[in-house]
Design a protein around this motif. Structure first.
Motif, PDB file in Angstrom:
ATOM      1  N   GLY A   1       0.636  -1.329   0.144  1.00  5.98           N
ATOM      2  CA  GLY A   1       0.252  -0.224  -0.020  1.00  5.98           C
ATOM      3  C   GLY A   1       0.650   1.405   0.500  1.00  5.98           C
ATOM      4  O   GLY A   1       0.787   2.182  -0.976  1.00  5.98           O
ATOM      5  N   ARG A   2       1.694   1.751   0.721  1.00 11.39           N
ATOM      6  CA  ARG A   2       2.128   2.412   1.058  1.00 11.39           C
ATOM      7  C   ARG A   2       3.422   2.890  -0.131  1.00 11.39           C
ATOM      8  O   ARG A   2       3.468   4.394  -0.490  1.00 11.39           O
ATOM      9  N   LEU A   3       3.837   1.405  -0.693  1.00 12.13           N
ATOM     10  CA  LEU A   3       4.732   2.058  -1.921  1.00 12.13           C
ATOM     11  C   LEU A   3       4.394   1.707  -3.561  1.00 12.13           C
ATOM     12  O   LEU A   3       4.179   2.158  -4.433  1.00 12.13           O
ATOM     13  N   ASN A   4       3.037   1.533  -3.286  1.00 13.36           N
ATOM     14  CA  ASN A   4       2.322   1.333  -4.397  1.00 13.36           C
ATOM     15  C   ASN A   4       2.546   0.035  -5.050  1.00 13.36           C
ATOM     16  O   ASN A   4       2.568   0.081  -7.098  1.00 13.36           O
ATOM     17  N   ILE A   5       2.909  -0.801  -4.825  1.00 21.75           N
ATOM     18  CA  ILE A   5       3.343  -1.950  -5.438  1.00 21.75           C
ATOM     19  C   ILE A   5       2.055  -2.644  -6.186  1.00 21.75           C
ATOM     20  O   ILE A   5       1.494  -3.161  -5.283  1.00 21.75           O
ATOM     21  N   VAL A   6       2.360  -2.599  -7.619  1.00 21.52           N
ATOM     22  CA  VAL A   6       1.116  -3.703  -8.449  1.00 21.52           C
ATOM     23  C   VAL A   6       1.427  -5.085  -8.190  1.00 21.52           C
ATOM     24  O   VAL A   6       2.483  -5.542  -8.412  1.00 21.52           O
ATOM     25  N   THR A   7       0.586  -5.667  -7.457  1.00 25.03           N
ATOM     26  CA  THR A   7       0.714  -7.444  -7.460  1.00 25.03           C
ATOM     27  C   THR A   7      -0.233  -7.564  -7.721  1.00 25.03           C
ATOM     28  O   THR A   7      -1.560  -6.969  -6.406  1.00 25.03           O
ATOM     29  N   PRO A   8      -1.126  -8.879  -7.602  1.00 23.00           N
ATOM     30  CA  PRO A   8      -2.134  -9.642  -7.586  1.00 23.00           C
ATOM     31  C   PRO A   8      -2.311  -9.933  -6.249  1.00 23.00           C
ATOM     32  O   PRO A   8      -3.442  -9.640  -5.417  1.00 23.00           O
ATOM     33  N   SER A   9      -1.088 -10.574  -5.388  1.00 24.18           N
ATOM     34  CA  SER A   9      -1.591 -10.401  -3.871  1.00 24.18           C
ATOM     35  C   SER A   9       0.080 -10.640  -3.026  1.00 24.18           C
ATOM     36  O   SER A   9       1.024 -10.369  -3.890  1.00 24.18           O
ATOM     37  N   THR A  10      -0.130 -11.078  -1.856  1.00 21.22           N
ATOM     38  CA  THR A  10       1.354 -10.820  -1.295  1.00 21.22           C
ATOM     39  C   THR A  10       2.017 -11.752  -1.484  1.00 21.22           C
ATOM     40  O   THR A  10       3.570 -12.311  -1.510  1.00 21.22           O
ATOM     41  N   GLU A  11       1.234 -13.518  -2.206  1.00 22.23           N
ATOM     42  CA  GLU A  11       2.152 -14.528  -2.182  1.00 22.23           C
ATOM     43  C   GLU A  11       2.647 -14.812  -3.356  1.00 22.23           C
ATOM     44  O   GLU A  11       3.650 -15.654  -4.107  1.00 22.23           O
ATOM     45  N   ALA A  12       2.361 -13.830  -4.632  1.00 22.23           N
ATOM     46  CA  ALA A  12       2.950 -13.663  -6.109  1.00 22.23           C
ATOM     47  C   ALA A  12       3.546 -12.865  -6.973  1.00 22.23           C
ATOM     48  O   ALA A  12       4.837 -12.909  -5.627  1.00 22.23           O
ATOM     49  N   ARG A  13       4.254 -14.528  -7.507  1.00 23.80           N
ATOM     50  CA  ARG A  13       5.888 -14.536  -7.393  1.00 23.80           C
ATOM     51  C   ARG A  13       6.900 -13.319  -7.755  1.00 23.80           C
ATOM     52  O   ARG A  13       6.208 -12.840  -8.712  1.00 23.80           O
ATOM     53  N   THR A  14       8.045 -13.003  -7.387  1.00 26.08           N
ATOM     54  CA  THR A  14       8.210 -11.369  -7.790  1.00 26.08           C
ATOM     55  C   THR A  14       8.878 -11.624  -9.419  1.00 26.08           C
ATOM     56  O   THR A  14       8.665 -10.274 -10.011  1.00 26.08           O
ATOM     57  N   ALA A  15       8.900 -12.635  -9.657  1.00 22.98           N
ATOM     58  CA  ALA A  15       9.939 -12.843 -10.825  1.00 22.98           C
ATOM     59  C   ALA A  15       8.786 -11.434 -12.156  1.00 22.98           C
ATOM     60  O   ALA A  15       8.611 -11.795 -13.340  1.00 22.98           O
ATOM     61  N   ASN A  16       7.629 -12.586 -11.299  1.00 21.45           N
ATOM     62  CA  ASN A  16       6.349 -12.312 -12.718  1.00 21.45           C
ATOM     63  C   ASN A  16       5.464 -10.702 -12.289  1.00 21.45           C
ATOM     64  O   ASN A  16       5.084 -10.305 -13.354  1.00 21.45           O
ATOM     65  N   LEU A  17       6.819  -9.653 -11.518  1.00 20.15           N
ATOM     66  CA  LEU A  17       6.104  -8.674 -11.378  1.00 20.15           C
ATOM     67  C   LEU A  17       6.875  -7.969 -12.418  1.00 20.15           C
ATOM     68  O   LEU A  17       7.690  -8.028 -12.920  1.00 20.15           O
ATOM     69  N   SER A  18       6.277  -6.314 -12.550  1.00 15.59           N
ATOM     70  CA  SER A  18       7.402  -5.556 -13.610  1.00 15.59           C
ATOM     71  C   SER A  18       8.803  -5.391 -13.434  1.00 15.59           C
ATOM     72  O   SER A  18       8.502  -5.148 -12.119  1.00 15.59           O
ATOM     73  N   GLY A  19       9.617  -4.514 -13.418  1.00  8.70           N
ATOM     74  CA  GLY A  19      10.671  -4.067 -13.234  1.00  8.70           C
ATOM     75  C   GLY A  19      10.629  -2.830 -12.343  1.00  8.70           C
ATOM     76  O   GLY A  19      10.986  -3.204 -11.190  1.00  8.70           O
ATOM     77  N   GLY A  20       9.943  -2.013 -12.468  1.00  4.74           N
ATOM     78  CA  GLY A  20       9.697  -0.880 -11.373  1.00  4.74           C
ATOM     79  C   GLY A  20       8.789  -1.757  -9.800  1.00  4.74           C
ATOM     80  O   GLY A  20       9.473  -0.886  -9.305  1.00  4.74           O
ATOM     81  N   ASN A  21       8.135  -2.506 -10.120  1.00  2.00           N
ATOM     82  CA  ASN A  21       7.313  -3.066  -9.303  1.00  2.00           C
ATOM     83  C   ASN A  21       8.413  -4.211  -8.446  1.00  2.00           C
ATOM     84  O   ASN A  21       8.271  -3.760  -6.915  1.00  2.00           O
ATOM     85  N   GLN A  22       9.413  -4.407  -8.884  1.00  2.00           N
ATOM     86  CA  GLN A  22      10.491  -5.800  -8.256  1.00  2.00           C
ATOM     87  C   GLN A  22      11.580  -5.014  -7.450  1.00  2.00           C
ATOM     88  O   GLN A  22      11.560  -4.691  -6.818  1.00  2.00           O
ATOM     89  N   GLN A  23      11.599  -3.553  -8.047  1.00  2.00           N
ATOM     90  CA  GLN A  23      12.397  -2.302  -8.099  1.00  2.00           C
ATOM     91  C   GLN A  23      11.823  -2.078  -6.370  1.00  2.00           C
ATOM     92  O   GLN A  23      12.379  -2.049  -5.259  1.00  2.00           O
ATOM     93  N   LYS A  24      10.015  -1.762  -6.250  1.00  2.00           N
ATOM     94  CA  LYS A  24       9.378  -1.423  -5.173  1.00  2.00           C
ATOM     95  C   LYS A  24       9.627  -2.470  -4.110  1.00  2.00           C
ATOM     96  O   LYS A  24      10.056  -2.047  -2.996  1.00  2.00           O
ATOM     97  N   VAL A  25       9.817  -3.641  -3.955  1.00  2.22           N
ATOM     98  CA  VAL A  25       9.990  -4.888  -2.795  1.00  2.22           C
ATOM     99  C   VAL A  25      11.161  -4.787  -2.887  1.00  2.22           C
ATOM    100  O   VAL A  25      11.681  -5.153  -1.536  1.00  2.22           O
TER     101      VAL A  25
END
Length: 252
Positions: free
Chosen positions: A134-158
């Motif tokens: 919520g704080r960093l506006n990470i776009v992910t289907p859930s807390t358990e989604a594999r980080t490999a499947n996120l975009s580069g920007g969302n990976q960086q936010k993680v």
């Protein structure tokens, strides 16, 4: 008079790899809430500065002083005990475990603090991950989604969430917007500015001159492992920084 959070005095290293760059007497200080830009091209030594402060570079001589105390940093764990966290340039290889989910990556740096009697509290971990999403506006289907499947920007936010969950005082960003799209770059830069406003001390290492000049309070320029300029941002223009980074100014 405000005292620096970090003082680096005459830092000299020996390259870990044969092709690495040795730092030759790099010195600077860093204050609370400051963004210190470290500008340099490939082979300048900017990454080596971050890794030396994080205990993964061979420091031959020099001093690292954190909040007035001499720091002995031989590993990332040592660095984290002093409140220093390094976010690597290659987030996919060094910053994340891509096969794991968002939650597991975010809590990875603070698992010892979160676990009681070696038992992990999955409910608490999920709550923490949800807060950072919520704080960093990470776009992910859930807390358990594999980080490999996120975009580069969302990976960086993680990676940023993982760093912040370790409760650092000093954050070292190495090329934080490399390889991410324009929209994500704007978001990551806003996050960095906001963290400084909240009082975190930030070292921003980048080969992107516009990024350095738009975010930094002061700028340290490196060339082939040597410090060739350390000036307030207002004293520097884009062309001057580019000349310094390419070694033109010192080769005349």
């Amino acid at each position: 008079v405000e005292k620096p959070v970090l003082q680096v005095k005459d830092l000299t290293t020996k390259p870990v790899k044969a092709r690495g760059v040795a730092l030759k007497g790099v010195s600077f200080d860093l204050y609370r809430g400051e963004i210190l830009g470290v500008a340099g091209l490939l082979g300048s030594g900017k990454t080596e500065v971050g890794k030396a402060l994080y205990g993964v570079e061979n420091v031959v001589s020099g001093e690292i002083i954190v909040e007035g105390r001499k720091a002995v940093i031989k590993s990332p764990l040592d660095a984290m005990r002093y409140g220093i966290y390094y976010l690597p340039e290659n987030r996919r290889l060094e910053g994340l475990v891509l096969t794991l989910g968002v939650r597991e990556n975010i809590v990875m740096s603070s698992i010892d603090r979160l676990a009681r009697l070696l038992l992990r509290n999955m409910g608490l971990e999920k709550q923490i991950a949800t807060q950072w999403i919520g704080r960093l506006n990470i776009v992910t289907p859930s807390t358990e989604a594999r980080t490999a499947n996120l975009s580069g920007g969302n990976q960086q936010k993680v990676v940023i969430a993982k760093a912040l969950e370790s409760k650092p005082k000093i954050l070292i960003f190495d090329e934080p917007t490399m390889g991410i799209d324009i929209g994500a770059k704007v978001e990551v830069r806003k996050i960095i500015s906001e963290l400084a406003r909240q009082g975190l001390s930030i070292i921003l290492m980048s080969s992107d001159v516009d990024e350095i000049l738009s975010l930094s309070d002061r700028v340290l320029v490196l060339y082939k492992g040597r410090q060739i300029a350390f000036l307030p941002n207002r004293d520097l223009g884009r062309d001057a920084v580019l000349r310094l980074m390419s070694g033109e100014e010192i080769l005349k």
